[in-house]
Scaffold this motif. Structure first.
Motif, PDB file in Angstrom:
ATOM      1  N   LEU A   1      96.997  40.879 -30.648  1.00  0.00           N
ATOM      2  CA  LEU A   1      97.018  40.158 -29.382  1.00  0.00           C
ATOM      3  C   LEU A   1      95.785  39.284 -29.226  1.00  0.00           C
ATOM      4  CD1 LEU A   1      98.202  42.748 -26.697  1.00  0.00           C
ATOM      5  CD2 LEU A   1      99.480  40.812 -27.619  1.00  0.00           C
ATOM      6  N   ASP A   2      95.936  38.192 -28.511  1.00  0.00           N
ATOM      7  CA  ASP A   2      94.802  37.353 -28.166  1.00  0.00           C
ATOM      8  C   ASP A   2      93.801  38.175 -27.361  1.00  0.00           C
ATOM      9  OD1 ASP A   2      93.315  35.391 -26.223  1.00  0.00           O
ATOM     10  OD2 ASP A   2      94.138  34.126 -27.817  1.00  0.00           O
ATOM     11  N   PRO A   3      92.519  38.016 -27.607  1.00  0.00           N
ATOM     12  CA  PRO A   3      91.514  38.853 -26.925  1.00  0.00           C
ATOM     13  C   PRO A   3      91.509  38.734 -25.413  1.00  0.00           C
ATOM     14  CG  PRO A   3      90.476  37.114 -28.222  1.00  0.00           C
ATOM     15  CD  PRO A   3      91.905  37.153 -28.635  1.00  0.00           C
ATOM     16  N   VAL A   4      92.054  37.652 -24.856  1.00  0.00           N
ATOM     17  CA  VAL A   4      92.072  37.525 -23.395  1.00  0.00           C
ATOM     18  C   VAL A   4      92.845  38.674 -22.756  1.00  0.00           C
ATOM     19  CG1 VAL A   4      94.175  36.104 -23.254  1.00  0.00           C
ATOM     20  CG2 VAL A   4      92.397  35.886 -21.490  1.00  0.00           C
ATOM     21  N   ASN A   5      93.785  39.258 -23.483  1.00  0.00           N
ATOM     22  CA  ASN A   5      94.564  40.364 -22.945  1.00  0.00           C
ATOM     23  C   ASN A   5      93.726  41.613 -22.722  1.00  0.00           C
ATOM     24  OD1 ASN A   5      97.585  39.509 -22.982  1.00  0.00           O
ATOM     25  ND2 ASN A   5      96.753  38.757 -24.918  1.00  0.00           N
ATOM     26  N   TYR A   6      92.547  41.656 -23.298  1.00  0.00           N
ATOM     27  CA  TYR A   6      91.658  42.812 -23.182  1.00  0.00           C
ATOM     28  C   TYR A   6      90.446  42.533 -22.284  1.00  0.00           C
ATOM     29  CZ  TYR A   6      94.233  44.099 -27.421  1.00  0.00           C
ATOM     30  OH  TYR A   6      95.217  44.375 -28.332  1.00  0.00           O
ATOM     31  N   THR A   7      90.237  41.273 -21.943  1.00  0.00           N
ATOM     32  CA  THR A   7      89.010  40.914 -21.225  1.00  0.00           C
ATOM     33  C   THR A   7      89.255  40.355 -19.831  1.00  0.00           C
ATOM     34  OG1 THR A   7      89.000  38.674 -22.173  1.00  0.00           O
ATOM     35  CG2 THR A   7      87.862  40.411 -23.420  1.00  0.00           C
ATOM     36  N   SER A   8      90.471  39.980 -19.514  1.00  0.00           N
ATOM     37  CA  SER A   8      90.766  39.315 -18.256  1.00  0.00           C
ATOM     38  C   SER A   8      91.022  40.320 -17.131  1.00  0.00           C
ATOM     39  CB  SER A   8      92.001  38.415 -18.417  1.00  0.00           C
ATOM     40  OG  SER A   8      92.521  38.017 -17.164  1.00  0.00           O
ATOM     41  N   ALA A   9      90.297  40.160 -16.030  1.00  0.00           N
ATOM     42  CA  ALA A   9      90.541  41.003 -14.856  1.00  0.00           C
ATOM     43  C   ALA A   9      91.911  40.705 -14.255  1.00  0.00           C
ATOM     44  CB  ALA A   9      89.448  40.766 -13.816  1.00  0.00           C
ATOM     45  N   ASP A  10      92.358  39.470 -14.339  1.00  0.00           N
ATOM     46  CA  ASP A  10      93.669  39.116 -13.806  1.00  0.00           C
ATOM     47  C   ASP A  10      94.792  39.786 -14.604  1.00  0.00           C
ATOM     48  OD1 ASP A  10      92.557  37.544 -11.836  1.00  0.00           O
ATOM     49  OD2 ASP A  10      92.749  35.678 -12.967  1.00  0.00           O
ATOM     50  N   ILE A  11      94.670  39.790 -15.930  1.00  0.00           N
ATOM     51  CA  ILE A  11      95.679  40.452 -16.750  1.00  0.00           C
ATOM     52  C   ILE A  11      95.648  41.955 -16.506  1.00  0.00           C
ATOM     53  CG2 ILE A  11      96.344  41.019 -19.129  1.00  0.00           C
ATOM     54  CD1 ILE A  11      95.643  38.164 -19.891  1.00  0.00           C
ATOM     55  N   HIS A  12      94.452  42.507 -16.311  1.00  0.00           N
ATOM     56  CA  HIS A  12      94.372  43.939 -15.995  1.00  0.00           C
ATOM     57  C   HIS A  12      95.112  44.240 -14.691  1.00  0.00           C
ATOM     58  CE1 HIS A  12      92.930  48.013 -15.697  1.00  0.00           C
ATOM     59  NE2 HIS A  12      92.517  47.754 -14.468  1.00  0.00           N
ATOM     60  N   ALA A  13      94.972  43.370 -13.695  1.00  0.00           N
ATOM     61  CA  ALA A  13      95.686  43.574 -12.434  1.00  0.00           C
ATOM     62  C   ALA A  13      97.197  43.563 -12.671  1.00  0.00           C
ATOM     63  CB  ALA A  13      95.292  42.496 -11.430  1.00  0.00           C
ATOM     64  N   ARG A  14      97.655  42.739 -13.603  1.00  0.00           N
ATOM     65  CA  ARG A  14      99.079  42.730 -13.958  1.00  0.00           C
ATOM     66  C   ARG A  14      99.466  44.040 -14.645  1.00  0.00           C
ATOM     67  NH1 ARG A  14      99.873  37.679 -17.578  1.00  0.00           N
ATOM     68  NH2 ARG A  14     101.966  38.588 -17.771  1.00  0.00           N
ATOM     69  N   ASP A  15      98.578  44.553 -15.492  1.00  0.00           N
ATOM     70  CA  ASP A  15      98.830  45.862 -16.118  1.00  0.00           C
ATOM     71  C   ASP A  15      99.071  46.929 -15.060  1.00  0.00           C
ATOM     72  OD1 ASP A  15      98.377  44.706 -18.587  1.00  0.00           O
ATOM     73  OD2 ASP A  15      96.411  45.628 -18.888  1.00  0.00           O
ATOM     74  N   VAL A  16      98.208  46.938 -14.054  1.00  0.00           N
ATOM     75  CA  VAL A  16      98.311  47.952 -12.998  1.00  0.00           C
ATOM     76  C   VAL A  16      99.633  47.812 -12.257  1.00  0.00           C
ATOM     77  CG1 VAL A  16      97.301  48.808 -10.852  1.00  0.00           C
ATOM     78  CG2 VAL A  16      95.809  48.117 -12.751  1.00  0.00           C
ATOM     79  N   LYS A  17      99.993  46.587 -11.909  1.00  0.00           N
ATOM     80  CA  LYS A  17     101.202  46.354 -11.127  1.00  0.00           C
ATOM     81  C   LYS A  17     102.471  46.581 -11.942  1.00  0.00           C
ATOM     82  CE  LYS A  17     103.550  42.825  -8.351  1.00  0.00           C
ATOM     83  NZ  LYS A  17     103.479  41.439  -7.805  1.00  0.00           N
ATOM     84  N   SER A  18     102.506  46.061 -13.174  1.00  0.00           N
ATOM     85  CA  SER A  18     103.739  46.073 -13.961  1.00  0.00           C
ATOM     86  C   SER A  18     103.917  47.326 -14.804  1.00  0.00           C
ATOM     87  CB  SER A  18     103.784  44.842 -14.877  1.00  0.00           C
ATOM     88  OG  SER A  18     103.764  43.651 -14.130  1.00  0.00           O
ATOM     89  N   ILE A  19     102.818  48.004 -15.139  1.00  0.00           N
ATOM     90  CA  ILE A  19     102.902  49.164 -16.030  1.00  0.00           C
ATOM     91  C   ILE A  19     102.539  50.452 -15.300  1.00  0.00           C
ATOM     92  CG2 ILE A  19     101.997  50.211 -18.148  1.00  0.00           C
ATOM     93  CD1 ILE A  19     101.565  47.342 -19.201  1.00  0.00           C
TER      94      ILE A  19
END
Length: 333
Positions: free
Chosen positions: A4-22
């Protein structure tokens, strides 16, 4: 396939999506249901920052958000305990074990206020083979989420093992970096040299199955593991050792920190085996801690911008590919 592109591990916005979607839609392993034996016993935990608790009521278990309906304070401190009623420490509102609001002290004259409007928010729970799971807004049944694990350990006597101890470990890396690491054995020779010597690494096998990754390797004499390790979507593990097993929940604290909640179960709970049990726990945790430095340094490299997504081994990183595919599919929903 590429990592995966490293942004998937460093972005606070993507983390918020992890929390909501997963993390808000999946069943999360809380621990053994046996810890809630008596009326009033509770377990309070965080699921990616979301606070919940399960309590033993008169008529069985109940599960709620650990959030006061008045001003949002935490009701019960994380961990285990016992309570007859649920009292908010902030303004002393009191709820019963069924989640109904019982008392609002010093409120004042308010004819429009109805206690029945302010019950605690419920969450779902289920028990499978003695293991307690909760889900805030489940998108499937627990059985569906467990997938291939049900058949995989059908012959394992997991109900006969007694819970003995919980351990929590915290480190500074994204939960997906740690998961990528757990679901492959490719790193064993470099990161776990003693472990490497204790297995037939040339016969290490990783297989992606329905909702899980199974890793196996024939153990050599003296290894405490039985040579079988499993990860289940989205964030829990089960490993077998002689006379017992451990489970873990990989829980994000935020987009840069993760905690592991390990629970240990044993067949022999006699006092004479206490030293042996503690050695097994220590040996397990030693292997886990050996992974932390590489996860921390990987996190730093992802954040630095110096890493571009590399290839994944078709032999050893099938589990990584499977996890990342599941991850991307969940976030597209």
């Amino acid at each position: 396939m590429r990592n995966l592109d490293p942004v998937n591990y460093t972005s606070a916005d993507i983390h918020a999506r992890d929390v909501k979607s997963i993390f808000s839609t999946t069943w999360q392993l809380i621990g053994p249901a046996s810890r809630l034996e008596k009326r009033g016993d509770y377990i309070a935990v965080e699921i990616a920052g979301q606070k919940v608790f399960v309590v033993r009521a008169k008529d069985g278990l109940r599960a709620f958000r650990n959030v006061c309906r008045h001003r949002g304070a935490r009701l019960l401190a994380e961990g285990t305990g016992r309570c007859s009623t649920i009292r908010c420490p902030y303004h002393q509102w009191v709820w019963g074990e069924d989640g109904s609001l019982l008392n609002v002290p010093w409120w004042g004259d308010d004819p429009d206020f109805e206690k029945s409007d302010w019950e605690l928010d419920k969450v779902s729970f289920d028990i499978w083979r003695g293991l307690l799971f909760v889900a805030i807004a489940p998108s499937s049944s627990l059985e569906t989420q467990l997938g291939g694990l049900i058949k995989e350990i059908a012959d394992e006597p997991v109900e006969s093992y007694t819970w003995m101890q919980e351990e929590r470990l915290v480190f500074d890396a994204n939960w997906k970096i740690y998961t990528d690491n757990f679901v492959e054995g490719y790193h064993i020779p470099g990161i776990h040299p003693a472990f490497h010597q204790a297995i037939e690494f040339d016969r290490f096998e990783t297989v992606a199955l329905d909702q899980m990754v199974r890793m196996t390797a024939p153990p050599r004499e003296g290894l405490f593991y039985r040579g079988k390790w499993m990860w289940m979507w989205p964030n829990w593990t089960l490993s077998l050792f002689k006379g017992g097993m451990n489970t873990s929940r990989i829980n994000p604290i935020d987009h840069r920190r993760t905690e592991l909640i390990y629970n240990f179960y044993f067949e022999d709970t006699s006092a004479g085996m206490e030293a042996a049990r503690q050695k097994t726990i220590a040996d397990n945790l030693q292997v886990v801690r050996e992974d932390f430095e590489v996860c921390l340094e990987t996190q730093k490299n992802y954040e630095s911008g110096g890493y571009r997504a590399g290839p994944l081994s078709p032999r050893h990183e099938q589990g990584v590919a499977y996890f990342q595919q599941k991850l991307m599919a969940a976030l597209e929903v």
